[in-house]
Design a protein around this motif. Structure first.
Motif, PDB file in Angstrom:
ATOM      1  N   ARG A 152     -24.063  37.484 -35.236  1.00 24.38           N
ATOM      2  CA  ARG A 152     -24.360  37.938 -33.879  1.00 24.38           C
ATOM      3  C   ARG A 152     -25.816  37.596 -33.598  1.00 24.38           C
ATOM      4  NH1 ARG A 152     -21.983  41.768 -36.589  1.00 24.38           N
ATOM      5  NH2 ARG A 152     -23.827  43.115 -36.708  1.00 24.38           N
ATOM      6  N   HIS A 153     -26.050  36.935 -32.473  1.00 26.06           N
ATOM      7  CA  HIS A 153     -27.393  36.411 -32.242  1.00 26.06           C
ATOM      8  C   HIS A 153     -27.741  36.382 -30.755  1.00 26.06           C
ATOM      9  CE1 HIS A 153     -25.908  32.462 -30.765  1.00 26.06           C
ATOM     10  NE2 HIS A 153     -24.895  32.710 -31.579  1.00 26.06           N
ATOM     11  N   LYS A 154     -29.002  36.197 -30.482  1.00 29.48           N
ATOM     12  CA  LYS A 154     -29.477  36.041 -29.109  1.00 29.48           C
ATOM     13  C   LYS A 154     -29.108  34.641 -28.630  1.00 29.48           C
ATOM     14  CE  LYS A 154     -33.536  36.887 -26.193  1.00 29.48           C
ATOM     15  NZ  LYS A 154     -34.968  37.301 -26.185  1.00 29.48           N
ATOM     16  N   ASP A 155     -28.653  34.567 -27.399  1.00 25.67           N
ATOM     17  CA  ASP A 155     -28.187  33.283 -26.870  1.00 25.67           C
ATOM     18  C   ASP A 155     -29.354  32.473 -26.334  1.00 25.67           C
ATOM     19  OD1 ASP A 155     -26.382  31.287 -26.074  1.00 25.67           O
ATOM     20  OD2 ASP A 155     -26.271  32.134 -24.054  1.00 25.67           O
ATOM     21  N   ASN A 179     -18.457  29.539 -31.080  1.00 26.32           N
ATOM     22  CA  ASN A 179     -19.563  30.377 -30.615  1.00 26.32           C
ATOM     23  C   ASN A 179     -19.188  30.978 -29.276  1.00 26.32           C
ATOM     24  OD1 ASN A 179     -22.350  31.349 -30.984  1.00 26.32           O
ATOM     25  ND2 ASN A 179     -22.768  30.176 -29.123  1.00 26.32           N
ATOM     26  N   VAL A 181     -20.105  33.371 -26.087  1.00 26.84           N
ATOM     27  CA  VAL A 181     -21.224  33.961 -25.339  1.00 26.84           C
ATOM     28  C   VAL A 181     -20.700  35.147 -24.544  1.00 26.84           C
ATOM     29  CG1 VAL A 181     -23.009  33.546 -23.617  1.00 26.84           C
ATOM     30  CG2 VAL A 181     -22.362  31.724 -25.209  1.00 26.84           C
ATOM     31  N   LYS A 186     -26.782  36.849 -22.647  1.00 23.34           N
ATOM     32  CA  LYS A 186     -27.949  37.319 -23.392  1.00 23.34           C
ATOM     33  C   LYS A 186     -27.704  37.279 -24.900  1.00 23.34           C
ATOM     34  CE  LYS A 186     -30.353  38.419 -19.702  1.00 23.34           C
ATOM     35  NZ  LYS A 186     -31.595  37.684 -19.340  1.00 23.34           N
ATOM     36  N   SER A 187     -26.445  37.468 -25.283  1.00 21.24           N
ATOM     37  CA  SER A 187     -26.111  37.489 -26.705  1.00 21.24           C
ATOM     38  C   SER A 187     -24.819  36.716 -26.937  1.00 21.24           C
ATOM     39  CB  SER A 187     -25.972  38.929 -27.200  1.00 21.24           C
ATOM     40  OG  SER A 187     -24.939  39.597 -26.489  1.00 21.24           O
ATOM     41  N   CYS A 189     -21.859  35.380 -30.351  1.00 21.02           N
ATOM     42  CA  CYS A 189     -21.348  35.589 -31.701  1.00 21.02           C
ATOM     43  C   CYS A 189     -20.784  34.270 -32.220  1.00 21.02           C
ATOM     44  CB  CYS A 189     -20.273  36.668 -31.712  1.00 21.02           C
ATOM     45  SG  CYS A 189     -19.660  37.066 -33.367  1.00 21.02           S
ATOM     46  N   LYS A 211     -34.115  36.131 -33.946  1.00 18.28           N
ATOM     47  CA  LYS A 211     -33.112  36.207 -32.885  1.00 18.28           C
ATOM     48  C   LYS A 211     -31.700  36.418 -33.428  1.00 18.28           C
ATOM     49  CE  LYS A 211     -35.937  33.555 -29.665  1.00 18.28           C
ATOM     50  NZ  LYS A 211     -37.141  33.544 -30.550  1.00 18.28           N
ATOM     51  N   TYR A 213     -29.027  39.228 -34.837  1.00 15.32           N
ATOM     52  CA  TYR A 213     -28.829  40.674 -34.837  1.00 15.32           C
ATOM     53  C   TYR A 213     -28.094  41.168 -36.085  1.00 15.32           C
ATOM     54  CZ  TYR A 213     -29.769  39.835 -29.871  1.00 15.32           C
ATOM     55  OH  TYR A 213     -30.338  39.436 -28.681  1.00 15.32           O
TER      56      TYR A 213
END
Length: 220
Positions: A152-155, A179, A181, A186-187, A189, A211, A213
């Motif tokens: 899980r990450h910032k987009d 991936n 969005v 904003k985020s 996976c 970045k 999560y």
């Protein structure tokens, strides 16, 4: 798959409920489907002939329809109309309610041509819009990947590139990847199917990214 080998056609059709015919018409196959063969099938069975006229003895078929309630579907006939003919003149075939007939050149109708064109456009548009190759026939049935890595990450630009670089440096091969969005962009996976389990050090490297999560690893 429940497929059994039969030594003869008689053995194959005995007690069967459906027979689909896919044969050329020649001296060896002329009337190969006749009352002797159809008579071995169950009462009320289905016979589908999309091969060639003359492979099925239609006189025998009409008899078996009467005696065994056989249902017959065909797009080929012994007395097929020529391209210049306007009508199908075989009244016995035409009037029998247990026979479902379609055009031998069904794929050349306006309806079929429109459908082929529409499907071709759908495949191309899907690929252009999503990158997915619809109806691809040579995909690996089961990925050889052993583990799933969910991140899980910032987009933002560069996150996935850095993750992939960490995996490369740890000699980990990514065999499938997606991936997603989330709303608001904003985020996201990322799910990566990989060939072996990342080391604790590799997982920590990804987890420590500003970045990122969270990271989860599971076996497939």
């Amino acid at each position: 798959l429940g497929i059994n080998y039969c030594k003869s056609m008689e053995e194959a059709v005995t007690g069967c409920d459906a027979l689909s015919i896919h044969l050329p018409h020649n001296d060896n196959t002329h009337y190969i489907i006749n009352k002797s063969i159809i008579g071995l099938m169950n009462d009320g069975a289905y016979v589908v002939n999309t091969s060639r006229g003359g492979v099925v003895n239609e006189k025998d078929m009409l008899l078996m329809i009467k005696e065994k309630n056989i249902r017959y579907a065909a797009d080929v006939y012994e007395n097929e109309p020529k391209s210049s003919d306007k009508e199908f003149t075989d009244k016995e075939i035409l009037s029998n309610t247990s026979i479902y007939g379609s055009h031998h050149i069904g794929a050349s109708t306006d309806q079929a041509s429109d459908a082929v064109g529409a499907e071709t456009l759908r495949v191309i548009q899907t690929f252009l819009n999503t990158g997915e190759v619809v109806n691809c026939v040579n995909l690996e049935r089961q990925s050889p990947a052993k583990y799933s890595l969910v991140i899980r990450h910032k987009d933002v630009v560069g996150v996935l590139a850095e993750i992939l670089n960490i995996l490369k440096n740890n000699d980990i091969n990514v065999q499938e990847m997606s991936n997603i969005v989330f709303k608001g962009a904003k985020s996201a996976c990322a799910t990566l199917q990989i060939d072996h389990k990342p080391s604790k050090s590799a997982i920590k490297q990804i987890n420590d990214m500003e970045k990122v999560y969270g990271v989860e690893v599971s076996s497939l």
